[in-house]
Design a protein around this motif. Sequence first.
Motif, PDB file in Angstrom:
ATOM      1  N   ILE A 189      57.092  56.770  18.733  1.00  0.00           N
ATOM      2  CA  ILE A 189      56.568  57.153  20.045  1.00  0.00           C
ATOM      3  C   ILE A 189      56.787  55.977  21.019  1.00  0.00           C
ATOM      4  O   ILE A 189      56.663  54.803  20.634  1.00  0.00           O
ATOM      5  CB  ILE A 189      55.079  57.566  19.932  1.00  0.00           C
ATOM      6  N   GLY A 190      57.205  56.291  22.242  1.00  0.00           N
ATOM      7  CA  GLY A 190      57.520  55.218  23.229  1.00  0.00           C
ATOM      8  C   GLY A 190      56.263  54.563  23.772  1.00  0.00           C
ATOM      9  O   GLY A 190      55.238  55.208  23.931  1.00  0.00           O
ATOM     10  N   ILE A 191      56.365  53.270  24.049  1.00  0.00           N
ATOM     11  CA  ILE A 191      55.244  52.539  24.672  1.00  0.00           C
ATOM     12  C   ILE A 191      55.672  52.244  26.107  1.00  0.00           C
ATOM     13  O   ILE A 191      56.754  51.688  26.338  1.00  0.00           O
ATOM     14  CB  ILE A 191      54.972  51.190  23.955  1.00  0.00           C
ATOM     15  N   MET A 192      54.839  52.627  27.077  1.00  0.00           N
ATOM     16  CA  MET A 192      55.174  52.469  28.490  1.00  0.00           C
ATOM     17  C   MET A 192      54.258  51.410  29.122  1.00  0.00           C
ATOM     18  O   MET A 192      53.098  51.300  28.773  1.00  0.00           O
ATOM     19  CB  MET A 192      54.967  53.795  29.243  1.00  0.00           C
ATOM     20  N   LEU A 193      54.839  50.698  30.063  1.00  0.00           N
ATOM     21  CA  LEU A 193      54.005  49.768  30.849  1.00  0.00           C
ATOM     22  C   LEU A 193      54.428  49.934  32.307  1.00  0.00           C
ATOM     23  O   LEU A 193      55.594  49.660  32.649  1.00  0.00           O
ATOM     24  CB  LEU A 193      54.225  48.318  30.388  1.00  0.00           C
ATOM     25  N   ASP A 194      53.491  50.371  33.141  1.00  0.00           N
ATOM     26  CA  ASP A 194      53.790  50.645  34.556  1.00  0.00           C
ATOM     27  C   ASP A 194      55.033  51.525  34.692  1.00  0.00           C
ATOM     28  O   ASP A 194      56.040  51.122  35.317  1.00  0.00           O
ATOM     29  CB  ASP A 194      53.994  49.334  35.345  1.00  0.00           C
ATOM     30  N   ILE A 195      54.962  52.634  34.069  1.00  0.00           N
ATOM     31  CA  ILE A 195      56.006  53.680  34.009  1.00  0.00           C
ATOM     32  C   ILE A 195      57.387  53.188  33.561  1.00  0.00           C
ATOM     33  O   ILE A 195      58.396  53.836  33.775  1.00  0.00           O
ATOM     34  CB  ILE A 195      56.111  54.506  35.334  1.00  0.00           C
ATOM     35  N   GLU A 196      57.432  52.039  32.960  1.00  0.00           N
ATOM     36  CA  GLU A 196      58.708  51.541  32.408  1.00  0.00           C
ATOM     37  C   GLU A 196      58.561  51.479  30.886  1.00  0.00           C
ATOM     38  O   GLU A 196      57.534  50.998  30.388  1.00  0.00           O
ATOM     39  CB  GLU A 196      58.974  50.104  32.895  1.00  0.00           C
ATOM     40  N   PRO A 197      59.582  51.913  30.123  1.00  0.00           N
ATOM     41  CA  PRO A 197      59.481  51.755  28.665  1.00  0.00           C
ATOM     42  C   PRO A 197      59.592  50.276  28.292  1.00  0.00           C
ATOM     43  O   PRO A 197      60.401  49.559  28.882  1.00  0.00           O
ATOM     44  CB  PRO A 197      60.694  52.553  28.141  1.00  0.00           C
ATOM     45  N   ILE A 198      58.730  49.860  27.379  1.00  0.00           N
ATOM     46  CA  ILE A 198      58.740  48.441  26.990  1.00  0.00           C
ATOM     47  C   ILE A 198      58.919  48.287  25.482  1.00  0.00           C
ATOM     48  O   ILE A 198      59.226  47.205  24.974  1.00  0.00           O
ATOM     49  CB  ILE A 198      57.460  47.740  27.491  1.00  0.00           C
ATOM     50  N   GLY A 199      58.747  49.419  24.749  1.00  0.00           N
ATOM     51  CA  GLY A 199      58.945  49.336  23.298  1.00  0.00           C
ATOM     52  C   GLY A 199      58.628  50.674  22.633  1.00  0.00           C
ATOM     53  O   GLY A 199      58.456  51.686  23.321  1.00  0.00           O
ATOM     54  N   ARG A 200      58.547  50.658  21.321  1.00  0.00           N
ATOM     55  CA  ARG A 200      58.213  51.918  20.604  1.00  0.00           C
ATOM     56  C   ARG A 200      57.401  51.576  19.364  1.00  0.00           C
ATOM     57  O   ARG A 200      57.566  50.479  18.789  1.00  0.00           O
ATOM     58  CB  ARG A 200      59.456  52.706  20.265  1.00  0.00           C
TER      59      ARG A 200
END
Length: 408
Positions: free
Chosen positions: A62-73
């Motif tokens: 599952i993707g990890i988002m930070l301020d609507i930007e993907p940052i990791g999974r």
Amino acid sequence: MDTLPPGDAFDRELSLRELLGVFASDRLGRHLVALLGDYRLCDEKNEVVLESGNAAVDAPTIGIMLDIEPIGRLQSPANIKTLKAAAGLVEILLQSQMRYRMASRLHEEQVSHDYQRLQQEHAALLKSELKYRTLAAELEARVQAQVETLKTAERQLYQAEKLASVGQLAAGVAHEINNPIGFIRSNLISAIAYVKDISGLRPAIASGDEKKILTAWKTADMDFLLEDFQSLLQESIIGADRVARIVSDLKGFSSIEHGKEERIDLNESIRTVCNVAGSRIQQKAQLVLDLGELPALQCQPGHINDVLLAMLFNATQAVGEQGEIRISTAVEDGDICVRISDNGCGIAPENLSKIFDPFFTTREVGTGIGLGLTVSRDIVRAHGGHIEVESRVGAGTTFTVHLPLKGR
Ligand SMILES: Nc1ncnc2c1ncn2[C@@H]1O[C@H](COP(=O)(O)OP(=O)(O)OP(=O)(O)O)[C@@H](O)[C@H]1O
Ligand SMILES: [Mg+2]
């Protein structure tokens, strides 16, 4: 607090690893194991940041988002609901880490800005301190120059005043010398007449006639003439001696001899000063000398004479027509003490502390400049001594000059 790499721009995108840091990674790792069992947390470049150790490569991700930007999974075989919740928690943690870093960055920038401002202020202060130091040095030099100018003016003024009193002295001395010169001259005129009378006897003596000689002797009143001739010569010698004594007294005041140190009899100096100033004093007051036996004093005689003269003049100015000035000397506690007392006007109590101040005077304009006692005190101090004063208004004043016998 984690420190940021130097030169990091405020808006630079941080990687997952940078955002978590060592401390947060540790704690997050423990919570993810508790929630998911096996898991793997990778950054956007698919590099592993945290993992439990046995995460299956094909487990759901599952993707990890930070301020609507993907940052990791986040990847785990746990059920999808738990995986989503765990991913949400990771996102909340990342956001708080992000805010924390932003706040610390702001704080650091503020501190660095304040530090730079302080450094600038410090440099400005150093510059102005230097300026004030230079100004202070300039000011001191100017004050020094002014003091020198004042000292020179003071010396010139004192010299002028001294010249004036020398003028007064000269008038007194001229008066003293005039008298003997006057009678020596009139005696010499009488002597010329007597010599003429004696020559008048020549024809009678040449005749050899005793009767003629006797008559001529009597006519010329030769007995009286010879007696008077002798006494007028005697009187002229006394007159010439008086002139010689005045001249020798004056030599004691010659400024050329002021600098020399000598062993002197102070009583003798007092007598000399009184002789020189005598005509000026006697017009006003009676002078009484009560001089005790003194050992020789090593001093600058010219300067000591100046002190005695200044005090004698002050006393003369203080007494009226019937006044008395008394000078006494004695040895007391290893000092020679000279007391100059007068029964004159006295000194007002409020002036007593000021009389030694330069230019303090109660005299009318043109009759004193107020340096007599200042200079006297300096001279006496230079000889290692001091001056004391006692005074009562209407009763009189006593100045005591202490001069140590043991030198300076
Ligand atoms: N014997 C004295 N009796 C009364 N007052 C005195 C006596 N001696 C000094 N003073 C006071 O002290 C003042 C200062 O004396 P000082 O000799 O220094 O200066 P001055 O006599 O005024 O002037 P100068 O410079 O001509 O001596 C005098 O003006 C006078 O008021
Ligand atoms: Mg004076």
